[in-house]
Design a protein around this motif. Structure first.
Motif, PDB file in Angstrom:
ATOM      1  N   GLY A  35      66.509  36.638  34.939  1.00  0.00           N
ATOM      2  CA  GLY A  35      66.382  35.801  33.756  1.00  0.00           C
ATOM      3  C   GLY A  35      67.058  34.456  33.911  1.00  0.00           C
ATOM      4  N   TYR A  36      66.530  33.488  33.208  1.00  0.00           N
ATOM      5  CA  TYR A  36      67.127  32.161  33.105  1.00  0.00           C
ATOM      6  C   TYR A  36      67.226  31.854  31.621  1.00  0.00           C
ATOM      7  CZ  TYR A  36      67.690  27.124  33.121  1.00  0.00           C
ATOM      8  OH  TYR A  36      68.163  25.859  32.898  1.00  0.00           O
ATOM      9  N   SER A  37      68.404  31.438  31.162  1.00  0.00           N
ATOM     10  CA  SER A  37      68.564  31.141  29.737  1.00  0.00           C
ATOM     11  C   SER A  37      69.422  29.903  29.566  1.00  0.00           C
ATOM     12  CB  SER A  37      69.196  32.330  29.004  1.00  0.00           C
ATOM     13  OG  SER A  37      70.418  32.693  29.579  1.00  0.00           O
ATOM     14  N   PHE A  48      72.185  29.533  32.429  1.00  0.00           N
ATOM     15  CA  PHE A  48      72.629  30.813  32.966  1.00  0.00           C
ATOM     16  C   PHE A  48      71.506  31.483  33.753  1.00  0.00           C
ATOM     17  CE2 PHE A  48      74.741  30.081  28.910  1.00  0.00           C
ATOM     18  CZ  PHE A  48      76.081  30.226  29.247  1.00  0.00           C
ATOM     19  N   ASN A  49      71.851  32.050  34.905  1.00  0.00           N
ATOM     20  CA  ASN A  49      70.975  32.955  35.648  1.00  0.00           C
ATOM     21  C   ASN A  49      71.487  34.355  35.384  1.00  0.00           C
ATOM     22  OD1 ASN A  49      69.251  31.076  37.154  1.00  0.00           O
ATOM     23  ND2 ASN A  49      71.182  30.419  38.044  1.00  0.00           N
ATOM     24  N   SER A  50      70.576  35.319  35.247  1.00  0.00           N
ATOM     25  CA  SER A  50      71.036  36.658  34.894  1.00  0.00           C
ATOM     26  C   SER A  50      70.183  37.732  35.543  1.00  0.00           C
ATOM     27  CB  SER A  50      71.004  36.842  33.375  1.00  0.00           C
ATOM     28  OG  SER A  50      69.681  36.804  32.898  1.00  0.00           O
ATOM     29  N   ARG A  71      73.489  40.680  32.269  1.00  0.00           N
ATOM     30  CA  ARG A  71      74.732  40.022  32.675  1.00  0.00           C
ATOM     31  C   ARG A  71      74.374  38.754  33.436  1.00  0.00           C
ATOM     32  NH1 ARG A  71      80.018  42.849  35.111  1.00  0.00           N
ATOM     33  NH2 ARG A  71      81.217  40.944  35.330  1.00  0.00           N
ATOM     34  N   THR A  72      75.068  37.668  33.115  1.00  0.00           N
ATOM     35  CA  THR A  72      74.782  36.386  33.756  1.00  0.00           C
ATOM     36  C   THR A  72      75.828  36.061  34.812  1.00  0.00           C
ATOM     37  OG1 THR A  72      76.088  35.036  32.236  1.00  0.00           O
ATOM     38  CG2 THR A  72      73.802  35.503  31.603  1.00  0.00           C
ATOM     39  N   THR A  73      75.457  35.142  35.685  1.00  0.00           N
ATOM     40  CA  THR A  73      76.425  34.557  36.609  1.00  0.00           C
ATOM     41  C   THR A  73      77.156  33.455  35.856  1.00  0.00           C
ATOM     42  OG1 THR A  73      74.789  32.965  37.414  1.00  0.00           O
ATOM     43  CG2 THR A  73      74.989  35.036  38.624  1.00  0.00           C
ATOM     44  N   SER A  74      78.267  32.993  36.407  1.00  0.00           N
ATOM     45  CA  SER A  74      79.026  31.915  35.771  1.00  0.00           C
ATOM     46  C   SER A  74      78.318  30.591  35.956  1.00  0.00           C
ATOM     47  CB  SER A  74      80.426  31.812  36.382  1.00  0.00           C
ATOM     48  OG  SER A  74      81.175  32.939  36.060  1.00  0.00           O
ATOM     49  N   ASP A  75      78.210  29.834  34.883  1.00  0.00           N
ATOM     50  CA  ASP A  75      77.694  28.471  34.948  1.00  0.00           C
ATOM     51  C   ASP A  75      78.904  27.548  35.028  1.00  0.00           C
ATOM     52  OD1 ASP A  75      75.881  26.324  34.845  1.00  0.00           O
ATOM     53  OD2 ASP A  75      76.285  26.088  32.712  1.00  0.00           O
ATOM     54  N   LYS A  76      78.937  26.711  36.045  1.00  0.00           N
ATOM     55  CA  LYS A  76      80.103  25.845  36.261  1.00  0.00           C
ATOM     56  C   LYS A  76      79.737  24.394  36.007  1.00  0.00           C
ATOM     57  CE  LYS A  76      81.586  28.996  39.819  1.00  0.00           C
ATOM     58  NZ  LYS A  76      81.811  29.204  41.229  1.00  0.00           N
ATOM     59  N   LYS A  77      80.472  23.771  35.106  1.00  0.00           N
ATOM     60  CA  LYS A  77      80.288  22.350  34.808  1.00  0.00           C
ATOM     61  C   LYS A  77      81.647  21.721  34.614  1.00  0.00           C
ATOM     62  CE  LYS A  77      75.759  22.150  32.785  1.00  0.00           C
ATOM     63  NZ  LYS A  77      74.955  21.747  31.675  1.00  0.00           N
ATOM     64  N   GLU A 170      65.324  32.143  26.474  1.00  0.00           N
ATOM     65  CA  GLU A 170      65.460  33.009  27.638  1.00  0.00           C
ATOM     66  C   GLU A 170      64.080  33.170  28.278  1.00  0.00           C
ATOM     67  OE1 GLU A 170      68.047  36.601  27.092  1.00  0.00           O
ATOM     68  OE2 GLU A 170      67.798  36.047  24.984  1.00  0.00           O
ATOM     69  N   TYR A 171      64.032  33.056  29.598  1.00  0.00           N
ATOM     70  CA  TYR A 171      62.812  33.268  30.367  1.00  0.00           C
ATOM     71  C   TYR A 171      63.110  34.354  31.392  1.00  0.00           C
ATOM     72  CZ  TYR A 171      61.648  28.812  28.280  1.00  0.00           C
ATOM     73  OH  TYR A 171      61.422  27.803  27.377  1.00  0.00           O
TER      74      TYR A 171
END
Length: 179
Positions: A35-37, A48-50, A71-77, A170-171
């Motif tokens: 998923g991508y949200s 987020f990628n999940s 569950r998503t991976t961490s998005d870092k900015k 969410e996709y």
């Protein structure tokens, strides 16, 4: 709380109507999706990628229910890290197309709990949980009698503002195995 009870009543009504319309069968399945949200309008930590796993049952050719964990991976900015976990339940409506009915359009409606976690540079983790009301649409293709692939897009309305937003898109794309 009123929204939660209302959503559960709608789901129960849909199950009751489907039961009256056609004999119910129990066709269980399991699946996984990528998923991508993103939070609409959020300025930081909003992509987020999940991975998602789900179990469900299709009760007839037009109706099913599934439960999921995501569950998503961490998005870092800019030194910030954000992620979330979600779990919930969705009712799915199917519209089979064609003579062989291998292809179906899908509509979804559901309820999920989202647990967001933010970690700012040099600070400890902050967590925020909220309920989300989900509506979606997509398509599914039955590759074999037991294997199907699908793609879905969902809009989620969150009860609380997360990172300056209270709605999310969410996709997802994935596969399921029918028993």
């Amino acid at each position: 709380m009123k929204k939660t009870i209302g959503a559960l009543m709608v789901a129960a009504s849909a199950i009751a109507m489907a039961a009256n319309a056609e004999a119910m069968e129990y066709n269980p399945y399991v699946g996984a999706e990528y998923g991508y949200s993103f939070l609409n309008g959020a300025e930081r930590a909003n992509n987020f990628n999940s991975g998602k796993i789900f179990v469900g049952s299709q009760y007839n050719e037009n109706f099913g229910v599934e439960a999921f964990y995501q569950r998503t991976t961490s998005d870092k900015k800019a030194g910030d890290k954000a992620k979330y976990e979600a779990y919930g339940i969705d009712a799915l409506g199917y519209l089979p197309l064609g003579c062989d009915q291998e292809f179906s359009l899908i509509g979804t409606a559901g309820l999920a709990y989202y647990d967001f976690k933010d970690k700012y540079e040099g600070e400890k983790t902050e967590g925020e949980g909220t309920w989300g009301y989900r509506l979606g649409a997509g398509a599914e293709y039955n590759v074999t009698e037991n294997v199907a692939v699908r793609a879905l897009a969902r809009y989620t309305k969150l009860d609380q503002r997360i990172a300056e937003s209270n709605d999310m898109m969410e996709y997802s794309i994935g596969a399921r195995y029918n028993f």
